[in-house]
Design a protein around this motif. Structure first.
Motif, PDB file in Angstrom:
ATOM      1  N   CYS A 219       0.831  -1.216   0.000  1.00 32.67           N
ATOM      2  CA  CYS A 219       0.000   0.000   0.000  1.00 32.67           C
ATOM      3  C   CYS A 219       0.859   1.258   0.000  1.00 32.67           C
ATOM      4  N   ALA A 220       1.942   1.230   0.772  1.00 36.69           N
ATOM      5  CA  ALA A 220       2.855   2.392   0.791  1.00 36.69           C
ATOM      6  C   ALA A 220       3.475   2.602  -0.585  1.00 36.69           C
ATOM      7  N   TRP A 221       3.866   1.522  -1.216  1.00 33.50           N
ATOM      8  CA  TRP A 221       4.440   1.643  -2.565  1.00 33.50           C
ATOM      9  C   TRP A 221       3.412   2.158  -3.567  1.00 33.50           C
ATOM     10  N   LYS A 222       2.178   1.709  -3.418  1.00 34.69           N
ATOM     11  CA  LYS A 222       1.128   2.196  -4.320  1.00 34.69           C
ATOM     12  C   LYS A 222       0.891   3.683  -4.093  1.00 34.69           C
ATOM     13  N   ASP A 223       0.844   4.104  -2.824  1.00 31.53           N
ATOM     14  CA  ASP A 223       0.633   5.523  -2.519  1.00 31.53           C
ATOM     15  C   ASP A 223       1.769   6.386  -3.049  1.00 31.53           C
ATOM     16  N   ASN A 224       2.970   5.791  -3.124  1.00 29.21           N
ATOM     17  CA  ASN A 224       4.134   6.524  -3.638  1.00 29.21           C
ATOM     18  C   ASN A 224       4.308   6.361  -5.142  1.00 29.21           C
ATOM     19  N   GLY A 225       3.319   5.750  -5.783  1.00 28.89           N
ATOM     20  CA  GLY A 225       3.362   5.612  -7.235  1.00 28.89           C
ATOM     21  C   GLY A 225       4.364   4.587  -7.736  1.00 28.89           C
ATOM     22  N   LEU A 226       4.706   3.605  -6.905  1.00 29.27           N
ATOM     23  CA  LEU A 226       5.758   2.650  -7.258  1.00 29.27           C
ATOM     24  C   LEU A 226       5.207   1.308  -7.731  1.00 29.27           C
ATOM     25  N   VAL A 227       3.965   0.992  -7.386  1.00 26.95           N
ATOM     26  CA  VAL A 227       3.292  -0.210  -7.882  1.00 26.95           C
ATOM     27  C   VAL A 227       1.853   0.176  -8.233  1.00 26.95           C
ATOM     28  N   SER A 228       1.164  -0.728  -8.899  1.00 29.73           N
ATOM     29  CA  SER A 228      -0.171  -0.422  -9.402  1.00 29.73           C
ATOM     30  C   SER A 228      -1.271  -0.854  -8.439  1.00 29.73           C
ATOM     31  N   GLU A 229      -2.455  -0.312  -8.667  1.00 33.18           N
ATOM     32  CA  GLU A 229      -3.632  -0.707  -7.911  1.00 33.18           C
ATOM     33  C   GLU A 229      -3.946  -2.186  -8.152  1.00 33.18           C
ATOM     34  N   GLU A 230      -3.676  -2.640  -9.372  1.00 30.77           N
ATOM     35  CA  GLU A 230      -3.928  -4.039  -9.716  1.00 30.77           C
ATOM     36  C   GLU A 230      -3.067  -4.984  -8.882  1.00 30.77           C
ATOM     37  N   PHE A 231      -1.877  -4.546  -8.532  1.00 32.19           N
ATOM     38  CA  PHE A 231      -1.003  -5.368  -7.689  1.00 32.19           C
ATOM     39  C   PHE A 231      -1.624  -5.567  -6.317  1.00 32.19           C
ATOM     40  N   LEU A 232      -2.210  -4.505  -5.772  1.00 25.50           N
ATOM     41  CA  LEU A 232      -2.882  -4.630  -4.476  1.00 25.50           C
ATOM     42  C   LEU A 232      -4.051  -5.610  -4.559  1.00 25.50           C
ATOM     43  N   ALA A 233      -4.764  -5.574  -5.673  1.00 25.88           N
ATOM     44  CA  ALA A 233      -5.871  -6.506  -5.852  1.00 25.88           C
ATOM     45  C   ALA A 233      -5.359  -7.943  -5.936  1.00 25.88           C
ATOM     46  N   TYR A 234      -4.207  -8.126  -6.551  1.00 20.21           N
ATOM     47  CA  TYR A 234      -3.596  -9.454  -6.691  1.00 20.21           C
ATOM     48  C   TYR A 234      -3.262 -10.050  -5.332  1.00 20.21           C
ATOM     49  N   ILE A 235      -2.537  -9.292  -4.487  1.00 19.33           N
ATOM     50  CA  ILE A 235      -2.140  -9.840  -3.186  1.00 19.33           C
ATOM     51  C   ILE A 235      -3.304  -9.874  -2.203  1.00 19.33           C
TER      52      ILE A 235
END
Length: 541
Positions: A219-235
């Motif tokens: 989530c921190a990486w997503k908030d910092n623009g480093l990974v995608s929203e889809e990655f959060l959905a995956y895990i």
């Protein structure tokens, strides 16, 4: 002399003459299969892994139920890879210690490969990325201790290394949980294949702890623009990335000098333990008790090895939780912690010898049978009374298990909320139970505070085992003299009210006065620990 390496294993007769069992499969072929199609990656390359988890896969390989081994990785102590894995061709000599003094010996070769979880090393990083991206990979397991999942200190603040990882992203992570999250990001990008992440650590709700930490970093990486929203959905989708819970139990103490000498006398070379740069005391052999239990939630979205054929209980999450609660809150771990603090105070250096001490025996007997069992739910697959009988009659009294109270006293502040706090909470929640009827759990807690003064029962200074709260706790107790109860001015109250340590506010629970009273009894000078322990033991004898 024989050496623990692949070349020496070719002389099978020589090993058999020494009573040492060898793998019954083609090791080279197994390693080729593992490299081509990895199935199992494990983080935490220490003794519980080598002496238990690796043996499970060896059983499957021996019986033709598996074709590949386990890839061992470590994010904490790279020295283990360089000093214990590579020099011995990733082999381990497993020595089972029976209560009658006999041993069983086996060379375990299911550790197909050893990798450092070091993203600063381009070769190690590349290899890990190749392993995690393989569609054949079914599971990533962990024995990294409870500390390995923690992103925060005891005050709830993010660790500095975690803050750095959250800002830097998945390219060069350092914390174990950041490394795991970075690997998941790689798997997601290379096809988002399903995977199971299996904590096998000895802590409550271990799968939940793992998932929570991985999710927070993602989530921190997503908030910092480093990974995608889809990655959060995956895990977050357990049909693709699962975090099964487990309960593990097997005592694998540090290498014993007696076993080292026995192996050297048998003609096995280079068995002397090493101390790594991270102060891990480890050898090419693992000495461990025979009884072992692994109960796992059967949730593996990409398939799994036939672990049930190796003695693992595969079941549902509720049963895992009940079994773990049975063991960790009642039948073993609370007994260990009580023995650890009083054993250190009374000068013991061997757990089994403590079981010959009538006062200590009564202490753990009361904590387990009398105060613990009445509030434990029976998980059905393992009966609590049978489990604790085995612990009290066979496991803890085993003089051939070289386990020390000093080892078990490590990280006590992190263990107490589960080992004692959960039973206390059960008493508070039960309408037919009175939490103030507890005597021996408060005695164990008071003993821990007395231990933190750093003076044994003879009035001599003693070294305290490592603990993340050690500096803070000893500072709070610094004005208390071990031989003068008048120097105590309520310092325990603030600690007893800390729900992080005890899982509940013991002041509000009504146990603070009991613990304080016992603690003051323990402050009567040399011999007070023995006298206090004996007094309470005599009350039930």
């Amino acid at each position: 002399m024989l050496k623990l390496n692949l070349e020496s294993l070719a002389n099978r007769e020589a090993w058999a003459e020494k009573g040492i069992k060898l793998p019954e499969y083609d090791i080279d072929k197994m390693r080729e299969n593992t490299k081509a199609n990895p199935v199992w990656l494990h983080f935490g390359a220490g003794n519980i892994f080598r002496g238990f988890i690796a043996v499970l896969q060896q059983r499957l390989l021996n019986e033709g139920l598996a074709e590949s081994g386990i890839i061992a990785a470590d994010t904490f102590d790279y020295d283990m890879i360089d000093k214990i894995y590579k020099p011995y061709d990733n082999l381990v000599l497993n020595v089972g210690l029976k209560a009658d003094g006999n041993t069983s010996m086996e060379v375990v070769a299911s550790l197909a490969e050893a990798v450092k979880g070091d993203f600063n090393d381009a070769n190690e990083r590349q290899r890990l990325m190749a392993i995690i991206a393989a569609p054949s990979l079914q599971m990533v397991s962990f024995t990294i201790t409870e500390k390995g999942y923690a992103l925060r200190d005891m005050e709830g603040n993010l660790l500095e290394i975690v803050k750095q990882d959250m800002t830097a992203g998945p390219q060069k992570p350092h914390h174990a949980m950041s490394v795991v999250t970075a690997l998941l990001w790689e798997r997601f990008q290379k096809g988002a294949q399903p995977i199971a992440l299996c904590s096998m650590d000895n802590c409550s709700h271990n799968g939940e702890k793992l998932k929570t930490s991985v999710t927070e970093i993602a989530c921190a990486w997503k908030d910092n623009g480093l990974v995608s929203e889809e990655f959060l959905a995956y895990i977050g989708d357990e049909s693709r990335v699962s975090f099964p819970w487990s309960m593990i139990d097997k005592i694998t103490p540090r290498p014993a000098k007696e076993i080292e000498d026995m192996l050297e006398n048998l003609g096995i070379a280079d068995m002397k333990p090493v101390i790594t740069n991270r102060n891990t005391y480890i050898a090419a052999f693992v000495n461990a008790e025979i009884p072992q239990y692994l109960v796992m939630e059967d949730r593996f979205p990409n398939g799994r090895p036939a672990l049930e054929k190796a003695g693992v209980y595969l079941t549902d999450r509720d049963t895992v939780n009940k079994t773990e609660k049975m063991k960790v809150t009642t039948c073993l771990n609370p007994l260990h912690t009580a023995m650890a603090v009083y054993g250190c105070l009374l000068g013991y250096d061997h757990i089994a010898k403590e079981m010959q001490d009538k006062d200590i025996y009564t202490l753990v007997e009361q904590i387990g049978y009398v105060e613990g069992l009445p509030v434990v739910t029976d998980p059905q697959i393992i009966h609590p009374k049978d489990f604790i009988d085995e612990v009290m009659k066979e496991r803890l009294p085993n003089l051939y298990i070289p386990d020390m109270p000093q080892r078990i006293a490590t990280d006590t502040s992190m263990k107490i909320p589960i080992r004692f706090g959960e039973t206390i909470k059960s008493y508070l929640a039960a309408p037919d139970k009175d939490v103030k009827s507890l005597t021996f759990i408060p005695l164990a807690i008071a003993g821990w505070f007395r231990y933190l003064l750093g003076v044994n029962d003879a009035g001599e200074k003693m070294e305290l085992s490592a603990d993340p709260m050690l500096a803070e706790l000893t500072a709070k107790l610094s004005g208390i003299a071990f031989d003068d109860a008048s120097t105590y001015h309520g310092e325990l109250k603030e600690i007893l009210a800390n729900e992080t340590i005890f899982a509940t506010d013991l002041c509000k629970a009504g146990l603070a006065d009991t613990i304080e009273d016992i603690f003051k009894e323990l402050l009567a000078g040399p011999g007070a620990v023995r006298a206090t322990l004996h007094k309470y033991a005599q009350q039930v004898s």
